[in-house]
Design an enzyme around this catalytic site. Structure first.
Site, PDB file in Angstrom:
ATOM      1  N   HIS A  71      70.481  32.774  17.198  1.00 61.70           N
ATOM      2  CA  HIS A  71      71.067  32.506  17.986  1.00 61.70           C
ATOM      3  C   HIS A  71      71.695  30.903  18.166  1.00 61.70           C
ATOM      4  O   HIS A  71      71.082  30.324  17.081  1.00 61.70           O
ATOM      5  CB  HIS A  71      69.808  32.271  18.983  1.00 61.70           C
ATOM      6  CG  HIS A  71      68.604  31.310  18.110  1.00 61.70           C
ATOM      7  ND1 HIS A  71      68.667  30.067  18.706  1.00 61.70           N
ATOM      8  CD2 HIS A  71      67.441  31.937  18.040  1.00 61.70           C
ATOM      9  CE1 HIS A  71      66.874  29.560  18.243  1.00 61.70           C
ATOM     10  NE2 HIS A  71      67.253  30.707  18.047  1.00 61.70           N
ATOM     11  N   ASP A  73      71.214  27.892  20.163  1.00 63.20           N
ATOM     12  CA  ASP A  73      70.211  27.161  21.157  1.00 63.20           C
ATOM     13  C   ASP A  73      68.995  26.517  20.090  1.00 63.20           C
ATOM     14  O   ASP A  73      68.815  27.153  19.217  1.00 63.20           O
ATOM     15  CB  ASP A  73      70.432  27.068  21.793  1.00 63.20           C
ATOM     16  CG  ASP A  73      69.401  28.217  22.514  1.00 63.20           C
ATOM     17  OD1 ASP A  73      69.181  29.472  22.183  1.00 63.20           O
ATOM     18  OD2 ASP A  73      67.843  28.044  23.250  1.00 63.20           O
ATOM     19  N   GLU A 135      68.505  31.544  23.662  1.00 60.87           N
ATOM     20  CA  GLU A 135      67.555  32.304  23.344  1.00 60.87           C
ATOM     21  C   GLU A 135      65.873  31.767  23.196  1.00 60.87           C
ATOM     22  O   GLU A 135      64.505  32.056  23.831  1.00 60.87           O
ATOM     23  CB  GLU A 135      67.644  32.599  21.704  1.00 60.87           C
ATOM     24  CG  GLU A 135      66.444  33.866  21.290  1.00 60.87           C
ATOM     25  CD  GLU A 135      64.919  32.860  20.748  1.00 60.87           C
ATOM     26  OE1 GLU A 135      64.041  33.301  20.605  1.00 60.87           O
ATOM     27  OE2 GLU A 135      64.722  32.112  20.551  1.00 60.87           O
ATOM     28  N   GLU A 136      66.092  30.502  23.489  1.00 58.46           N
ATOM     29  CA  GLU A 136      64.522  29.239  23.696  1.00 58.46           C
ATOM     30  C   GLU A 136      64.315  29.422  25.195  1.00 58.46           C
ATOM     31  O   GLU A 136      63.012  28.379  25.366  1.00 58.46           O
ATOM     32  CB  GLU A 136      65.352  28.043  22.792  1.00 58.46           C
ATOM     33  CG  GLU A 136      65.090  28.152  21.498  1.00 58.46           C
ATOM     34  CD  GLU A 136      64.351  28.468  20.860  1.00 58.46           C
ATOM     35  OE1 GLU A 136      63.213  28.909  20.535  1.00 58.46           O
ATOM     36  OE2 GLU A 136      64.400  28.025  19.483  1.00 58.46           O
ATOM     37  N   GLU A 163      66.156  34.831  12.456  1.00 54.57           N
ATOM     38  CA  GLU A 163      64.319  33.765  12.254  1.00 54.57           C
ATOM     39  C   GLU A 163      63.698  33.176  11.230  1.00 54.57           C
ATOM     40  O   GLU A 163      63.354  34.093  10.293  1.00 54.57           O
ATOM     41  CB  GLU A 163      63.576  34.859  13.890  1.00 54.57           C
ATOM     42  CG  GLU A 163      64.051  34.459  14.812  1.00 54.57           C
ATOM     43  CD  GLU A 163      64.152  33.477  15.847  1.00 54.57           C
ATOM     44  OE1 GLU A 163      63.878  32.607  15.180  1.00 54.57           O
ATOM     45  OE2 GLU A 163      64.513  33.430  16.547  1.00 54.57           O
TER      46      GLU A 163
END
Length: 366
Positions: A71, A73, A135-136, A163
């Protein structure tokens, strides 16, 4: 493909202030140009609001291949005591500092540096990249992209969501569903309080129902000893209501979540919560992402398991379950640790980036 190039790319990525509340389009523009120049076929996927975009990219022909997912963000920096500019990459000894360095622009920088090297060392199988947004804030971007993954990229043999795991392969994590409850009462003077429906009392009933369901899950729910805690959880995070002490409140709001093991469905847990509630409580789902439960013996994981440590399961959620739902064998594996993510002075060890580069080279050439 060197660690110096990774650092150069990471410096550029950190400078893009892609907090979830802001646009990521400048970063997407830059990455799109880089990947196009590196020989990738690239598709840009605008968000529903148009202020953000995801990106899909593919290098090489043929079937199968490896999909690398991340992601774009990052979480906010407001209220955090940073000792340096969070959006200017800085090196101190053997670490690189900046917002997103660990979660998860460090992985993105490794992927892009590796992508630039593919023309000189063409892989036997396709290498694919998926970059998402939002995503966050509850994995809200990837659902807008997921239906385009296979039509544009093809079906990969393996998906790696980068991640931070200290480069250990994670094969599972809980899913999550979040809810907003509106508790509606009737207003009145507090001197006559028993004559009116108190919305805060309804909220308290809901809170007690959440606690009762948590107790049931601990006592009788599914178990997974590789997760911590090893049972599904129910959590109320926000409750608001009331305007004055002498007015019976007519509205109260409660935000809560369910983090569930693969063996349990949030809909079933929610039904248990609803069962004993009085009238006047409306519950609305505000977000959800699926869990991950990958079979470590899946042959598609052999290239990963052959070069990495024993697999683990994560306490935090990721976008991996969306790819798994497509029938793509999926793991989570990336440089750094979430202990450093979301923190002031977020940083990543350079040797983790070196390890990630070596891993990407091996897993995309096997």
């Amino acid at each position: 493909m060197t660690i110096d190039r990774v650092s150069e790319i990471l410096e550029k990525l950190v400078a893009f202030q892609t907090i979830s509340s802001a646009s990521n389009l400048d970063l997407v523009d830059w990455v799109q140009t880089l990947l196009t120049q590196a020989g990738f076929s690239v598709a840009r996927l605008p968000s529903a609001c148009g202020a953000k975009a995801g990106l899909l990219a593919r290098f090489g022909g043929g079937a199968g291949g490896v999909l690398l997912s991340a992601h774009t963000d990052v979480v906010p920096v407001e209220g955090q005591a940073w000792s340096r500019d969070p959006f200017k990459l800085a090196r101190l000894d053997d670490r690189l500092y900046g917002r997103g360095a660990t979660d998860m622009k460090g992985f993105v920088a490794c992927v892009l540096a590796h992508g630039e090297s593919l023309r000189a060392h063409a892989p036997d199988r396709p290498v694919m990249i998926a970059l998402s947004f939002d995503e966050e804030v509850g994995c809200r971007g990837i659902p807008q992209m997921i239906d385009r993954i296979i039509p544009f990229l093809g079906r990969p043999d393996l998906c790696i969501v980068g991640e931070p795991t200290l480069m250990r392969p994670a094969i599972g994590h809980k899913g999550k569903a979040s809810y907003h409850a509106v508790c509606r009462g009737t207003p009145g003077h507090s001197a006559m309080a028993p004559k009116f429906q108190n919305a805060l009392h309804l909220a308290a009933d809901l809170i007690m129902a959440l606690r009762a369901e948590q107790a049931r899950l601990i006592a009788d729910g599914a178990r997974d000893g590789d997760c911590e805690p090893p049972f599904s959880t129910v959590h109320a995070g926000i409750m608001q209501g009331g305007k004055a002490l002498n007015i019976v409140p007519d509205r109260a709001d409660v935000d809560f979540e369910i983090r569930h093991l693969a063996a349990e469905r949030p809909a079933d847990i929610l039904e248990n919560i609803r069962a004993g509630l009085p009238d006047g409580i409306e519950i609305i789902e505000t977000g959800a992402y699926p869990g991950l439960d990958t079979d470590p013996k899946d042959p598609a994981l052999r290239p990963v398991m052959d070069v990495l440590a024993a697999p683990l399961k994560l306490a935090f959620g990721t976008e991996a379950g969306f790819f798994s739902r497509l029938g793509i064998p999926t793991i989570v594996c990336g440089p750094g640790t979430m202990d450093d993510g979301h923190q002031p002075d977020e940083s990543i060890a350079i040797d983790q980036l070196v390890a990630c580069l070596g891993f990407l080279k091996r897993v995309t050439s096997s």
